[in-house]
Design a protein around this motif. Sequence first.
Motif, PDB file in Angstrom:
ATOM      1  N   ALA A 193       0.831  -1.204   0.000  1.00  0.00           N
ATOM      2  CA  ALA A 193       0.000   0.000   0.000  1.00  0.00           C
ATOM      3  C   ALA A 193       0.870   1.260   0.000  1.00  0.00           C
ATOM      4  O   ALA A 193       0.611   2.220  -0.742  1.00  0.00           O
ATOM      5  N   ASN A 194       1.900   1.263   0.827  1.00  0.00           N
ATOM      6  CA  ASN A 194       2.794   2.420   0.874  1.00  0.00           C
ATOM      7  C   ASN A 194       3.446   2.681  -0.493  1.00  0.00           C
ATOM      8  O   ASN A 194       3.600   3.837  -0.905  1.00  0.00           O
ATOM      9  N   GLN A 195       3.801   1.608  -1.151  1.00  0.00           N
ATOM     10  CA  GLN A 195       4.429   1.754  -2.467  1.00  0.00           C
ATOM     11  C   GLN A 195       3.489   2.421  -3.463  1.00  0.00           C
ATOM     12  O   GLN A 195       3.886   3.331  -4.202  1.00  0.00           O
ATOM     13  N   VAL A 196       2.232   1.990  -3.481  1.00  0.00           N
ATOM     14  CA  VAL A 196       1.252   2.565  -4.414  1.00  0.00           C
ATOM     15  C   VAL A 196       0.934   4.007  -4.035  1.00  0.00           C
ATOM     16  O   VAL A 196       0.848   4.889  -4.913  1.00  0.00           O
ATOM     17  N   TYR A 197       0.788   4.296  -2.763  1.00  0.00           N
ATOM     18  CA  TYR A 197       0.415   5.641  -2.347  1.00  0.00           C
ATOM     19  C   TYR A 197       1.545   6.635  -2.591  1.00  0.00           C
ATOM     20  O   TYR A 197       1.287   7.807  -2.916  1.00  0.00           O
ATOM     21  N   GLU A 198       2.761   6.178  -2.428  1.00  0.00           N
ATOM     22  CA  GLU A 198       3.891   7.057  -2.752  1.00  0.00           C
ATOM     23  C   GLU A 198       3.956   7.336  -4.257  1.00  0.00           C
ATOM     24  O   GLU A 198       4.297   8.448  -4.674  1.00  0.00           O
ATOM     25  N   LYS A 199       3.642   6.337  -5.044  1.00  0.00           N
ATOM     26  CA  LYS A 199       3.662   6.530  -6.494  1.00  0.00           C
ATOM     27  C   LYS A 199       2.653   7.597  -6.919  1.00  0.00           C
ATOM     28  O   LYS A 199       2.939   8.416  -7.809  1.00  0.00           O
ATOM     29  N   HIS A 200       1.497   7.614  -6.286  1.00  0.00           N
ATOM     30  CA  HIS A 200       0.456   8.589  -6.636  1.00  0.00           C
ATOM     31  C   HIS A 200       0.562   9.874  -5.821  1.00  0.00           C
ATOM     32  O   HIS A 200      -0.262  10.790  -6.029  1.00  0.00           O
ATOM     33  N   ASP A 201       1.509   9.952  -4.928  1.00  0.00           N
ATOM     34  CA  ASP A 201       1.761  11.160  -4.142  1.00  0.00           C
ATOM     35  C   ASP A 201       0.483  11.648  -3.442  1.00  0.00           C
ATOM     36  O   ASP A 201      -0.014  12.757  -3.705  1.00  0.00           O
ATOM     37  N   LEU A 202      -0.024  10.818  -2.570  1.00  0.00           N
ATOM     38  CA  LEU A 202      -1.261  11.167  -1.871  1.00  0.00           C
ATOM     39  C   LEU A 202      -1.109  12.440  -1.033  1.00  0.00           C
ATOM     40  O   LEU A 202      -2.072  13.223  -0.926  1.00  0.00           O
ATOM     41  N   GLU A 203       0.049  12.692  -0.480  1.00  0.00           N
ATOM     42  CA  GLU A 203       0.244  13.900   0.329  1.00  0.00           C
ATOM     43  C   GLU A 203       0.122  15.157  -0.522  1.00  0.00           C
ATOM     44  O   GLU A 203      -0.571  16.112  -0.162  1.00  0.00           O
ATOM     45  N   GLY A 204       0.799  15.174  -1.658  1.00  0.00           N
ATOM     46  CA  GLY A 204       0.727  16.350  -2.531  1.00  0.00           C
ATOM     47  C   GLY A 204      -0.641  16.536  -3.155  1.00  0.00           C
ATOM     48  O   GLY A 204      -1.136  17.673  -3.257  1.00  0.00           O
ATOM     49  N   GLU A 205      -1.275  15.458  -3.561  1.00  0.00           N
ATOM     50  CA  GLU A 205      -2.585  15.559  -4.189  1.00  0.00           C
ATOM     51  C   GLU A 205      -3.653  16.005  -3.193  1.00  0.00           C
ATOM     52  O   GLU A 205      -4.603  16.710  -3.566  1.00  0.00           O
ATOM     53  N   ALA A 206      -3.526  15.621  -1.944  1.00  0.00           N
ATOM     54  CA  ALA A 206      -4.493  16.047  -0.927  1.00  0.00           C
ATOM     55  C   ALA A 206      -4.446  17.563  -0.752  1.00  0.00           C
ATOM     56  O   ALA A 206      -5.498  18.221  -0.579  1.00  0.00           O
ATOM     57  N   GLN A 207      -3.268  18.151  -0.801  1.00  0.00           N
ATOM     58  CA  GLN A 207      -3.154  19.599  -0.693  1.00  0.00           C
ATOM     59  C   GLN A 207      -3.803  20.300  -1.882  1.00  0.00           C
ATOM     60  O   GLN A 207      -4.462  21.336  -1.720  1.00  0.00           O
ATOM     61  N   LYS A 208      -3.635  19.738  -3.079  1.00  0.00           N
ATOM     62  CA  LYS A 208      -4.248  20.349  -4.271  1.00  0.00           C
ATOM     63  C   LYS A 208      -5.765  20.336  -4.186  1.00  0.00           C
ATOM     64  O   LYS A 208      -6.434  21.246  -4.688  1.00  0.00           O
ATOM     65  N   LEU A 209      -6.303  19.314  -3.558  1.00  0.00           N
ATOM     66  CA  LEU A 209      -7.758  19.169  -3.449  1.00  0.00           C
ATOM     67  C   LEU A 209      -8.307  19.850  -2.197  1.00  0.00           C
ATOM     68  O   LEU A 209      -9.513  19.743  -1.909  1.00  0.00           O
ATOM     69  N   HIS A 210      -7.453  20.538  -1.469  1.00  0.00           N
ATOM     70  CA  HIS A 210      -7.837  21.280  -0.256  1.00  0.00           C
ATOM     71  C   HIS A 210      -8.415  20.354   0.811  1.00  0.00           C
ATOM     72  O   HIS A 210      -9.365  20.712   1.544  1.00  0.00           O
ATOM     73  N   LEU A 211      -7.834  19.177   0.919  1.00  0.00           N
ATOM     74  CA  LEU A 211      -8.208  18.235   1.971  1.00  0.00           C
ATOM     75  C   LEU A 211      -7.246  18.387   3.150  1.00  0.00           C
ATOM     76  O   LEU A 211      -6.117  18.884   2.996  1.00  0.00           O
ATOM     77  N   GLU A 212      -7.689  17.952   4.299  1.00  0.00           N
ATOM     78  CA  GLU A 212      -6.886  18.131   5.493  1.00  0.00           C
ATOM     79  C   GLU A 212      -5.659  17.237   5.530  1.00  0.00           C
ATOM     80  O   GLU A 212      -4.638  17.627   6.117  1.00  0.00           O
TER      81      GLU A 212
END
Length: 556
Positions: free
Chosen positions: A395-414
């Motif tokens: 799971a960590n490997q997939v989430y890092e690939k999609h950059d969940l941290e950066g994408e959450a900021q773009k979507l104005h999520l907490e």
Amino acid sequence: MTEYGRGYGSEPWHPEDPLYGDQGSSRGQEQQPQWDGQQAHRYPQQQADPYAQQHYNGGWDGAQGGQPSYDPYDPYGQQPPVDPYSGPGPDYYAAPDAYPPPQPQQQRQPGMQGRQGMQQQQQYQQPQHPQHTEPHYDDGTGVGDDWRAEPGPREPEPEHAFFADHGDDDDRDDLDPREERRGGRERRGKKTKKNKRRSGRACLVVTLFFAGAVGTVGYFGYDFIVSHLGSAPDYEGEGTGEVQVDIPENSTILQMGLALKKAGVVKSADAFSEAAIDSKKDKVLQPGTYSLRKHMSAASAIELMVDPKSRNGLTIREGLRSGDVYKLIDTKLRLKKGTTKGVAKTEAKSLGLPSWATSGSKLKDPLEGFLYPSTYSVGEKAKPAAVLKQMVARANQVYEKHDLEGEAQKLHLESPMQLLTVASLTQAEGKYKHDFVKVARVVYNRLKPNNTETYGLLDFDSTVNYARSQSTLDTGSVDDLRNFNDPYNTYKFKGLPPGPIGNPGEEAIRSAIDPAKGDWYYFVSINPEKTLFAETNEQHERNRRIYLREQEKAKQ
């Protein structure tokens, strides 16, 4: 002797002939032409003009009554040397319109030329076009270069007709005059076109030849290397010990082999690729986490990865809740029911969760959303913690690939946790993957605080089912749901639930990151091919009636 060899005179035409010239006549020496220094330099060994005894329609011989004779003293009478083996006839050197047509050959009597003949000779030898110095061709009679032109060096042998390209038909000055004389312009034009076609065919033949040669060399070269150098390095046997290997999504066969080599499973990636292709199992190998052994032959490793009985494979489908994953692990390892769930609760912090994974009293399961859906190889002696750790790592490997941290900021999520929660809602509510991007947009639209359709409430049955650990379409009336006091109940509490309600797959994650554009607030799936989306509740009620009719038809 042909006219090309002798001319009109009766004397031998070749200078080396013992009968050359008129040996018994006083005119044999008298009529030698006076060559200038350039001509003498080019032909130093020639003592007598081989053409002095030939008649070129010059002056009139008094004894013969009108036969023209060549005047060696005429400054325009100097003729270029003739090829001794194929010398041209007299017409070749005649200037255009300078002389009358040749008369029948007659025997000349030495010393009988009179004054009248000399006058006539001079008359006919006057050039008609003294200013003309360029090569001239007649209408097919074979006349070549101007007879008064300075003799030049012999032209090189013409290129072979198969490869020659003479260009335009009119540009033919470089042709051999004898070629011109034999064929004429008409035949040359046809020959030029034919040569062009031959040149094109030659290029095609050469290209095909080299292409075939390269292909042949490549084929036999590869066969030679394989047969003489042998196959890629490989281990023998089933291997020993146990090692967990993670194969990322979209990995090629070679990349799989490299991962196995790095983990010490196979000796070389090439051996793995060859074994996969030879066994025709390269198309069925799937990414996932596998439990293999060290120093295995490539064929044995493939068998463990593709054979369900041999590999002890464990498949986690998309959207499956963590509680259901625990049950699958217990069954696979033949453990007492609830064993894996207890390990997950007590050892959650040591399983490799990312730093942004929140933990709190409101979360029903801290591993929810981190047991990534895939196929895992689980050995008979594997421990529950080791299996859970494989899933979290994937799971960590997939989430890092999609950059969940950066994408959450773009979507104005907490936090990335909220983005993962949206993905889990999309996976649970969207019945079909082709609808995921629109379903994700519905989630974001309902989260808007100023929407007047749901007033910030998600109103999803999937969250109620998760809170109740059930899966049913009959969740009760809306009034009853409003009174159900659970933080995961989106009929009562605005915004997102505390955490994911399942383990989403990669398609749901991509849809949550990049949803479709639209103002939809409602949706209902009519059939597998069609889902109706609506912007208002009125439109949604109309779509629901269509849905009910479709359900009635399906029952009949």
